[in-house]
Design a protein around this motif. Structure first.
Motif, PDB file in Angstrom:
ATOM      1  N   THR A   1      58.675 148.025 110.492  1.00 28.04           N
ATOM      2  CA  THR A   1      59.796 147.832 111.254  1.00 28.04           C
ATOM      3  C   THR A   1      60.804 148.518 110.447  1.00 28.04           C
ATOM      4  OG1 THR A   1      60.480 145.829 109.850  1.00 28.04           O
ATOM      5  CG2 THR A   1      59.142 145.506 112.107  1.00 28.04           C
ATOM      6  N   TRP A   2      62.167 148.708 111.291  1.00 26.42           N
ATOM      7  CA  TRP A   2      63.187 149.184 110.756  1.00 26.42           C
ATOM      8  C   TRP A   2      64.385 148.233 110.790  1.00 26.42           C
ATOM      9  CZ3 TRP A   2      59.874 151.423 114.091  1.00 26.42           C
ATOM     10  CH2 TRP A   2      59.037 152.516 113.448  1.00 26.42           C
ATOM     11  N   SER A   3      65.561 148.774 109.947  1.00 28.97           N
ATOM     12  CA  SER A   3      66.897 147.963 109.982  1.00 28.97           C
ATOM     13  C   SER A   3      67.782 149.034 109.815  1.00 28.97           C
ATOM     14  CB  SER A   3      66.916 146.776 109.087  1.00 28.97           C
ATOM     15  OG  SER A   3      67.036 147.367 107.613  1.00 28.97           O
ATOM     16  N   TRP A   4      69.112 148.664 109.952  1.00 28.37           N
ATOM     17  CA  TRP A   4      70.249 149.382 109.694  1.00 28.37           C
ATOM     18  C   TRP A   4      71.302 148.810 108.547  1.00 28.37           C
ATOM     19  CZ3 TRP A   4      75.401 148.702 110.936  1.00 28.37           C
ATOM     20  CH2 TRP A   4      76.422 149.989 110.941  1.00 28.37           C
ATOM     21  N   ALA A   5      71.732 149.851 107.849  1.00 21.00           N
ATOM     22  CA  ALA A   5      72.742 149.422 106.731  1.00 21.00           C
ATOM     23  C   ALA A   5      73.745 150.453 106.393  1.00 21.00           C
ATOM     24  CB  ALA A   5      71.971 148.772 105.657  1.00 21.00           C
TER      25      ALA A   5
ATOM     26  N   GLU B   1      69.593 143.432 111.325  1.00 20.72           N
ATOM     27  CA  GLU B   1      68.341 143.213 110.724  1.00 20.72           C
ATOM     28  C   GLU B   1      67.244 143.831 111.226  1.00 20.72           C
ATOM     29  OE1 GLU B   1      71.186 139.947 109.808  1.00 20.72           O
ATOM     30  OE2 GLU B   1      70.773 140.739 111.817  1.00 20.72           O
ATOM     31  N   PHE B   2      67.354 144.355 112.449  1.00 19.06           N
ATOM     32  CA  PHE B   2      66.269 145.136 112.942  1.00 19.06           C
ATOM     33  C   PHE B   2      66.648 146.448 113.924  1.00 19.06           C
ATOM     34  CE2 PHE B   2      64.490 141.092 111.936  1.00 19.06           C
ATOM     35  CZ  PHE B   2      63.412 141.565 111.054  1.00 19.06           C
ATOM     36  N   LEU B   3      65.821 147.301 114.057  1.00 15.16           N
ATOM     37  CA  LEU B   3      66.229 148.383 114.958  1.00 15.16           C
ATOM     38  C   LEU B   3      64.731 148.627 115.828  1.00 15.16           C
ATOM     39  CD1 LEU B   3      67.757 151.215 113.060  1.00 15.16           C
ATOM     40  CD2 LEU B   3      68.955 149.699 114.369  1.00 15.16           C
ATOM     41  N   HIS B   4      64.917 148.301 117.069  1.00 14.40           N
ATOM     42  CA  HIS B   4      63.939 148.381 118.189  1.00 14.40           C
ATOM     43  C   HIS B   4      63.845 149.527 118.856  1.00 14.40           C
ATOM     44  CE1 HIS B   4      60.697 147.387 120.619  1.00 14.40           C
ATOM     45  NE2 HIS B   4      61.372 147.257 121.736  1.00 14.40           N
ATOM     46  N   ARG B   5      62.538 150.340 118.817  1.00 12.94           N
ATOM     47  CA  ARG B   5      62.582 151.513 119.622  1.00 12.94           C
ATOM     48  C   ARG B   5      61.976 151.230 120.929  1.00 12.94           C
ATOM     49  NH1 ARG B   5      59.323 157.327 118.789  1.00 12.94           N
ATOM     50  NH2 ARG B   5      59.585 157.874 120.630  1.00 12.94           N
ATOM     51  N   ARG B   6      62.888 151.339 122.214  1.00 18.02           N
ATOM     52  CA  ARG B   6      62.379 151.237 123.490  1.00 18.02           C
ATOM     53  C   ARG B   6      61.148 152.146 123.802  1.00 18.02           C
ATOM     54  NH1 ARG B   6      66.062 149.302 128.109  1.00 18.02           N
ATOM     55  NH2 ARG B   6      65.361 151.111 129.047  1.00 18.02           N
ATOM     56  N   ARG B   7      60.439 151.945 124.749  1.00 18.03           N
ATOM     57  CA  ARG B   7      59.377 152.607 125.441  1.00 18.03           C
ATOM     58  C   ARG B   7      59.672 154.225 125.672  1.00 18.03           C
ATOM     59  NH1 ARG B   7      55.852 148.540 129.141  1.00 18.03           N
ATOM     60  NH2 ARG B   7      55.634 147.116 127.779  1.00 18.03           N
ATOM     61  N   ASP B   8      61.237 154.125 126.224  1.00 16.54           N
ATOM     62  CA  ASP B   8      61.790 155.403 126.561  1.00 16.54           C
ATOM     63  C   ASP B   8      62.519 156.164 125.490  1.00 16.54           C
ATOM     64  OD1 ASP B   8      64.160 153.892 126.430  1.00 16.54           O
ATOM     65  OD2 ASP B   8      64.791 154.004 128.281  1.00 16.54           O
ATOM     66  N   GLY B   9      62.364 155.686 124.415  1.00 17.92           N
ATOM     67  CA  GLY B   9      62.972 156.187 123.061  1.00 17.92           C
ATOM     68  C   GLY B   9      64.251 155.792 122.673  1.00 17.92           C
ATOM     69  N   GLU B  10      64.893 154.845 123.482  1.00 13.59           N
ATOM     70  CA  GLU B  10      66.159 154.416 123.207  1.00 13.59           C
ATOM     71  C   GLU B  10      66.193 153.390 122.055  1.00 13.59           C
ATOM     72  OE1 GLU B  10      69.682 151.211 124.684  1.00 13.59           O
ATOM     73  OE2 GLU B  10      68.294 151.970 126.045  1.00 13.59           O
ATOM     74  N   ILE B  11      67.029 153.522 121.087  1.00 15.03           N
ATOM     75  CA  ILE B  11      66.879 152.464 119.774  1.00 15.03           C
ATOM     76  C   ILE B  11      68.017 151.519 119.990  1.00 15.03           C
ATOM     77  CG2 ILE B  11      67.148 152.382 117.308  1.00 15.03           C
ATOM     78  CD1 ILE B  11      66.442 155.384 117.158  1.00 15.03           C
ATOM     79  N   ILE B  12      67.478 150.120 119.927  1.00 16.11           N
ATOM     80  CA  ILE B  12      68.340 148.946 120.343  1.00 16.11           C
ATOM     81  C   ILE B  12      68.522 148.462 118.880  1.00 16.11           C
ATOM     82  CG2 ILE B  12      68.323 146.742 121.456  1.00 16.11           C
ATOM     83  CD1 ILE B  12      66.676 147.859 123.582  1.00 16.11           C
ATOM     84  N   PRO B  13      69.551 147.979 118.571  1.00 21.08           N
ATOM     85  CA  PRO B  13      69.819 147.016 117.471  1.00 21.08           C
ATOM     86  C   PRO B  13      69.645 145.752 117.609  1.00 21.08           C
ATOM     87  CG  PRO B  13      71.959 147.768 118.388  1.00 21.08           C
ATOM     88  CD  PRO B  13      70.888 148.482 119.162  1.00 21.08           C
ATOM     89  N   VAL B  14      68.945 145.003 116.715  1.00 19.93           N
ATOM     90  CA  VAL B  14      68.591 143.415 116.929  1.00 19.93           C
ATOM     91  C   VAL B  14      69.315 142.682 115.773  1.00 19.93           C
ATOM     92  CG1 VAL B  14      66.788 141.980 117.137  1.00 19.93           C
ATOM     93  CG2 VAL B  14      66.497 144.440 118.026  1.00 19.93           C
TER      94      VAL B  14
END
Length: 436
Positions: free
Chosen positions: A357-361, A368-381
């Motif tokens: 998994t990934w996060s952002w800082a 806490e987390f970065l989620h990659r959608r199926r279409d490639g979009e990166i969503i902050p969680v």
């Protein structure tokens, strides 16, 4: 108790030709139960189990070489039972205890692709050699929250979970069960004791604590058995430091793993890399890699090997190592609750969505987390353990990068309808990030 991975085993069985299937995962997560009971006995007329840990002498079936026909013939003689390769399941249990059995999987894949050969193993990542490309892998984790709901045998509540209902009635029930899950965790023995024992929650919690204590002791014995005497103390020190580093957490967000102070006279990644990677390969810990710039696909090249968060593989064992009692988890009044929630989400993402998994800082802002959608979009969680949903770090992320969507996982029932850019979900729906 049912496991969601059964469907993946059935898909493997339906193939006309197949590679041997290896169930990998930490010790005591239920690999043998799944392969033998839930899958084997229900879907095959016979299961021929070879337990290399309980029957070390059974390795004699490989004395005549690794030709599959000879191995099967020797197994028939050893167990005094005929094997039908067209209908029966051959199960190599704890295959890591026998290197010849591991090597034989290559020949079963090449010369007997019609046979049903399944293997289970702990510490597979620590093996010296493995037939790469000749085995189909299925990693099994501790029971996820949905499986915990299934184990409760409250059918209508499981239906509400699957339908992602947001009403306050369903939320109250699911939130209560999530707090139980924080204490019990997903180790099958602990889950079984929790739901199948009589008595009050406090009485059942004593049984769960005994199981947790035994599991931790078992893993520590494995450090010496599989890690070597010289390295065992270092592995144990890193293992114990995962919850121990909570003392350095001053807010709700988990910080990067700090190497200094874990092992005496060692303060750099290269000095702790061996013990850390041992725990990851043994499936006892997972990594989350922070990104410190604009997140773009692929995320991997934006991270550094020596900068990561380190999480424990089971939230119940984490609470045990923090000496948290059942009332502590229910009250959610401790300073650790944010870390518990984040570790829970990490485990749900690892087992149900994606690993690593990934996060952002950046600066003082952390998501806490970065989620990659199926279409490639990166969503902050953003993860919030309680009902407070204000998130300054998420707001900073939005101002910098204007993402198409954001997700907050909180202690609330979430917002309804679940549409638009900014999504607010209850924590227990973390697994559904994989459907975005």
């Amino acid at each position: 108790m049912e496991r969601l991975a059964t469907e993946q085993l059935l898909n493997w069985k339906r193939q006309k030709q197949r590679k041997p299937l290896l169930l990998d995962g930490a010790r005591q997560v239920g690999k043998t139960w799944l392969a033998e009971r839930l899958f084997g006995r229900r879907h095959f007329p016979a299961v021929h189990k070879v337990d290399f840990l309980a029957e070390p002498g059974i390795a004699r079936i490989f004395d005549d070489g690794l030709e599959p026909q000879r191995i099967v013939a020797n197994l028939e003689v050893s167990h005094e039972k005929k094997i039908s390769l067209d209908t029966d399941l051959i199960l190599f249990d704890e295959i890591g205890e026998c290197q010849q059995a591991v090597d034989s999987l290559k020949y079963f894949a090449e010369r007997m692709p019609y046979a049903y050969v399944c293997a289970t193993g702990s510490n597979i990542g620590l093996l010296g050699s493995f037939p790469v490309g000749k085995v189909e892998f299925l990693e099994l984790f501790p029971m996820c929250f949905e499986e915990f709901v299934m184990a409760s045998e409250i059918r209508l509540l499981h239906e509400a979970f699957r339908e992602r209902r947001r009403g306050e009635t369903a939320h109250a029930k699911l939130w209560s069960l999530l707090l139980d899950y924080y204490f019990v965790g997903g180790m099958p023995e602990a889950v079984h004791a929790w739901f199948d024992s009589d008595g009050s929650p406090l009485e059942r919690s004593k049984l769960v604590k005994q199981i947790h204590r035994s599991l931790i002791a078992g893993y520590q014995r494995d450090f010496g058995k599989y890690g070597g005497k010289l390295n065992a103390a270092h592995i144990d020190a890193v293992f114990g430091s995962i919850p121990g580093q909570l003392a350095k957490v001053m807010d709700d967000s988990v910080k990067r793993f700090v190497f200094k102070g874990v092992i005496e006279n060692k303060s750099r990644y290269r000095e702790l890399r061996g013990p850390i990677n041992w725990l990851v390969q043994a499936k006892l810990a997972t990594k989350c890699f922070p990104v410190d710039c604009r997140p773009v696909v692929p995320l991997g090249p934006l991270t550094k090997d020596n900068i990561f968060k380190l999480f424990l593989f089971d939230v119940g064992l984490l609470g045990h190592m923090l000496h948290m009692e059942y009332p502590d988890q229910r009250a959610q009044a401790t300073s650790y609750k944010g870390f518990i929630a984040e570790n829970f989400v990490q485990n749900e993402l690892s087992s149900r969505v994606r690993n690593p998994t990934w996060s952002w800082a950046e600066g003082r802002s952390e998501v806490e987390f970065l989620h990659r959608r199926r279409d490639g979009e990166i969503i902050p969680v953003e993860v919030k353990s309680g009902s407070r949903t204000k998130a300054r770090s998420l707001r900073a992320y939005v101002e910098r990068y204007a993402p198409g969507h954001t997700v907050k996982l909180t202690g609330t029932a979430g917002k309804w309808p679940d549409k638009g850019r900014d999504l607010v979900w209850p924590l227990y729906y973390a697994q559904y990030l994989g459907e975005l």
